[in-house]
Design an enzyme around this catalytic site. Structure first.
Site, mmCIF file in Angstrom:
data_model
loop_
_atom_site.group_PDB
_atom_site.id
_atom_site.type_symbol
_atom_site.label_atom_id
_atom_site.label_comp_id
_atom_site.label_asym_id
_atom_site.label_seq_id
_atom_site.Cartn_x
_atom_site.Cartn_y
_atom_site.Cartn_z
ATOM 1 N N GLU A 1 0.830 -1.202 0.000
ATOM 2 C CA GLU A 1 0.000 0.000 0.000
ATOM 3 C C GLU A 1 0.864 1.251 0.000
ATOM 4 O OE1 GLU A 1 -3.740 2.063 2.385
ATOM 5 O OE2 GLU A 1 -3.083 0.049 2.926
ATOM 6 N N ARG B 1 -7.660 2.515 13.859
ATOM 7 C CA ARG B 1 -8.576 1.389 13.617
ATOM 8 C C ARG B 1 -8.472 0.352 14.735
ATOM 9 N NH1 ARG B 1 -11.711 -0.915 8.986
ATOM 10 N NH2 ARG B 1 -11.473 1.148 8.089
ATOM 11 N N THR C 1 -11.378 5.287 7.084
ATOM 12 C CA THR C 1 -11.642 6.366 8.035
ATOM 13 C C THR C 1 -11.162 7.710 7.491
ATOM 14 O OG1 THR C 1 -9.619 5.693 9.185
ATOM 15 C CG2 THR C 1 -11.709 4.978 10.127
ATOM 16 N N GLU D 1 -10.729 -8.495 4.525
ATOM 17 C CA GLU D 1 -10.097 -8.438 5.839
ATOM 18 C C GLU D 1 -10.835 -9.176 6.953
ATOM 19 O OE1 GLU D 1 -7.707 -4.301 6.079
ATOM 20 O OE2 GLU D 1 -9.852 -4.099 5.736
#
Length: 778
Positions: A245, A323, A455, A726
């Site tokens: 990522e 998270r 988020t 996930e």
């Protein structure tokens, strides 16, 4: 095969179990990855020179021997970067491409060698002579706290209710700490990038990356050009799991800088050892908690601090630690709660995204205090779990003040409890452990609630590009990336569904920043949600144009234009899909469309720690049974039963594969995978010989996976489906909890096992011996 019912069975639309579009290529070895691409003439090969200390100042960097080595074309350092020198994804200016004066972790890149062959560059990189003035390294959470809680990024607090009063008034109270280990991504295809320079300072980079848009921006930044001069192409990755990522930025930027400097194509593929040393892992945490509860095991207040080893730079630590907090409730309601994050700076590689993005660590922590309550009361942990489930009215508000409106926990857990025959098996295990002095068994059933959306609100958007050609074939491009999870197959099914055509007519091309701009990372389980809706939007635009064209041409109402399997019916006329596409072309209908989607109804105020950050929740439950040898700590996972919620599945075959794979990867994190740095900050677990991912023999002997086929997403998602990437990872917590029960049996279940993760055989054995000593009172 002419009737509509029969034809529907082979239409390529949603909710059907089509095979992965590249699965057969993976098996045959014919799928093209970056290292399989034909290299342009004159391609140079890059290799990195890495620091050998964890913290210190660079006194001298002598690269004369490197430059003079056979086959070396040149060497580049920080001074050779034409644009900015920093590639921090969080824009903290704390992540240099090359260390210039200070080294902040062992394995940090110092320079890059360009050679005519990879071997020449690799050998030359070892000839550098570097002298350092070493400084004391800060290597773990404990050391970071002693150094003064140096935060790598601001922490977060989630708070609701009066925690102080809740703890003080609770009839019972338990406090403790759990250490949660990190995890190496161990993707099959390592980090790799190939840059090809073009005219007008243009640059094309083939990158194994989950976030091509960010790679594009980083490459443009270091080259000192506009984003439109850089094109990033991602055909497929051999696994990512979050490790590609942000971590792919470095490799893409280095090859781009070298390609610009030497005006030749450049490829960089590090050895696996170096890849592991220099790329981030799952964050490891130390969680301290204080929990108040009543005699029935109902939680009244929770106060917890989540301290994380983040590494030398911010990277994605803010989102990961946030998270962890938003999932520190898992399936449970807390009347009063305060949870805080401490993202700590350390002289280790910068930790990064990993499947679950902090959620697994948050859930493991809360399952620990559920377990503590159960052992304190002498109850089955499942009884405590069910007593604390989110419910209706006042018991449906999360620590971040989002009201849960789609709760299916009781039905899901109840169905698995019955189908797995949990009560009978637990009774049998208790009886077995009473008579078996050496082998001990354990069983655990855990629930799962996982929030779906980024988020960071800006990331909740997607684009897609759809073309229909004259022969009826369809070309699809979207902003998501394929890393083996079957995303391209699912999005192609969405488009096939809109046009009611066979899946074989839809071709998905490589993800590319010059086709779909500003695409979000394929992460947070949002790939299908976002890109599926964008692709549907694009295809629907074309379909609407086709309906208007047909209605006008044949003088019928729009409602008389019907899309049937591989055909279009206009009034009393019927055309094959290909015939109709040709007609539309001749009628000058625009057969191309760009689609767009942004997630509705979400909000998040991080400063206040409240909002509605998630569009919906995915639910699941798993029941695991284990057998432990108390003399060695070795164990077997005997049986696993999973019931998982994917809403109305886009592709049941792919979804079940994701659940199985996610569970096993989660099991690896909690059992065999252990990262270990020595006192000097050198990572010692950097190869398959020292870092143990699960193997075939670790798969449970009985492995039952079912979808909750009755579930349908209440949120307006593509096909009413739910994310599946996930959430299944966290279902492996049931293995960890079952191991805890087996260990606790040696003390007659009177003492909470309080085992840290990962539960390697060594740690299981140490836990057993500690419990035996405590039981004896010694």
């Amino acid at each position: 095969m002419d009737t509509l019912v029969e034809r529907k069975a082979i239409i390529g639309g949603m909710s059907q179990p089509h095979r992965h579009d590249s699965g057969h290529k993976h098996v045959a070895g014919s799928a093209d990855y970056i290292d399989d691409l034909i290299e342009p003439a004159g391609t140079l090969h890059a290799y990195l020179g890495l620091s050998t200390i964890a913290h210190g100042e660079i006194v001298t960097l002598d690269l004369d021997a490197v430059r003079a080595a056979p086959g070396v074309v040149g060497v580049l350092t920080a001074d050779d970067i034409p644009g900015e020198r920093d590639i921090s994804p969080s824009h903290k200016n704390d992540e240099p491409v090359f260390a210039a004066r200070e080294v902040t972790f062992s394995g940090q890149p110092l320079f890059v060698v360009l050679g005519e062959t990879r071997e020449a560059a690799r050998r030359a990189a070892r000839l550098a002579k570097v002298t350092y003035r070493e400084l004391p390294p800060v290597l773990d959470v404990a050391a970071a706290r002693l150094a003064g809680d140096a935060l790598v990024t601001p922490g977060l607090t989630l708070e609701r209710g009066d925690v102080v009063a809740g703890l003080a008034d609770a009839p019972r109270r338990v406090a403790g700490s759990i250490t949660i280990g990190g995890q190496e991504h161990f993707y099959l295809e390592g980090q790799i990038a190939l840059a090809i320079p073009g005219e007008d300072r243009d640059m094309v980079v083939h990158s194994s990356a989950q976030h091509p848009d960010e790679v594009q921006r980083m490459v443009a930044r270091v080259l000192g050009v506009a984003d439109n001069a850089v094109t990033i192409i991602v055909r497929r990755m051999g696994g990512g799991f979050g490790g590609k990522e942000s971590q792919s930025n470095l490799f893409a930027c280095i090859v781009a800088i070298a390609a610009r400097t030497f005006k030749r194509a450049v490829k960089l593929r590090p050895d696996r050892d170096d890849d592991i040393k220099m790329t981030g892992k799952r964050h490891d945490f130390v969680v301290d908690y204080d929990v108040g509860f009543d005699d029935a095991g109902r939680i009244e207040a929770v106060d917890a601090v989540f301290a994380a080893r983040c590494g030398h730079s911010a990277d994605l630590s803010r989102g990961v630690t946030d998270r962890a907090l938003t999932h520190s409730d898992n399936a449970y309601f807390y009347p009063a709660v305060r949870v805080r994050s401490l993202p700590l700076r350390t002289n280790t590689v910068s930790n990064t995204a990993f499947r679950g993005y902090g959620g697994p660590q948050g859930m493991l922590a809360c399952e620990r205090w559920i377990e503590d309550i159960a052992y304190a009361l002498g109850k089955d942990p499942l009884e405590i779990r069910k007593a604390n489930f989110y419910g209706e009215a006042e018991r449906n508000v999360t620590p971040y003040h989002q009201t849960i409106t789609d709760n299916i926990l009781e039905r899901l857990v109840g169905e698995l409890e019955a189908s797995a025959d949990y009560a009978r098996r637990r009774a049998e295990i208790l009886a077995f452990n009473e008579k078996s002095p050496i082998l001990k068994r354990g069983i655990a059933l855990i629930p799962l609630k996982f929030g779906i959306s980024f988020t960071m609100l800006a990331l909740n958007q997607a684009g897609a590009l759809v073309h229909v050609y004259r022969d009826g074939s369809v070309h699809l491009n979207h902003g998501g990336t394929e890393m083996g999870q079957g995303l391209h197959t699912k999005i192609a099914q969405v488009v096939a569904d809109v046009f009611q055509i066979d899946l074989e007519h839809v071709k998905v091309s490589a993800t590319a920043t010059d086709k779909v701009p500003n695409a979000s990372s394929t992460a947070a389980s949002s790939g299908s949600d976002l890109n599926g809706m964008a692709a549907e939007n694009a295809a629907q635009q074309i379909r609407d144009r086709l309906i208007a064209f047909a209605a006008e041409k044949y003088g019928v109402a729009a409602g008389a234009v019907l899309f049937e399997p591989n055909a279009v019916v206009v009034g009393d006329k019927r055309f094959s899909w290909a015939q109709f596409a040709e007609q539309a072309y001749l009628g000058r209908v625009q057969l191309s469309a760009a689609g767009f989607y942004k997630t509705p109804g979400i909000s998040w105020n991080r400063d206040a720690g409240r909002g509605k950050p998630f569009l919906y929740f995915a639910y699941g439950a798993s029941c695991s049974e284990v057998t432990v040898d108390t003399l060695t700590g070795e164990y077997m996972v005997d049986r696993v039963d999973i019931l998982h919620d994917v809403g109305r599945s886009l592709n049941p075959a792919i979804d079940i594969g994701q659940i199985e794979g996610g569970f096993i990867q989660g099991m690896g994190w909690l059992t065999t995978e252990e990262l270990w740095w020595d006192a000097k900050g050198q990572l010692r677990t950097h190869a398959p010989s020292t870092y143990k991912i699960p193997v075939v023999s670790d798969v449970p002997r009985i492995f039952n996976v079912r979808l909750a086929e009755w579930s349908e997403n209440r949120a307006p998602t593509i096909g009413r489906s739910k994310a599946v990437g996930e959430p299944p990872f966290m279902l492996a917590l049931s293995v960890f909890e079952a191991l805890g029960m087996a260990a606790a049996s040696v003390a007659d279940y009177r003492i909470a096992p309080r085992m840290d993760a990962p539960a390697t055989p060594e740690r299981v054995l140490l836990t057993i011996e500690r419990l035996k000593r405590l039981a004896r009172g010694s």
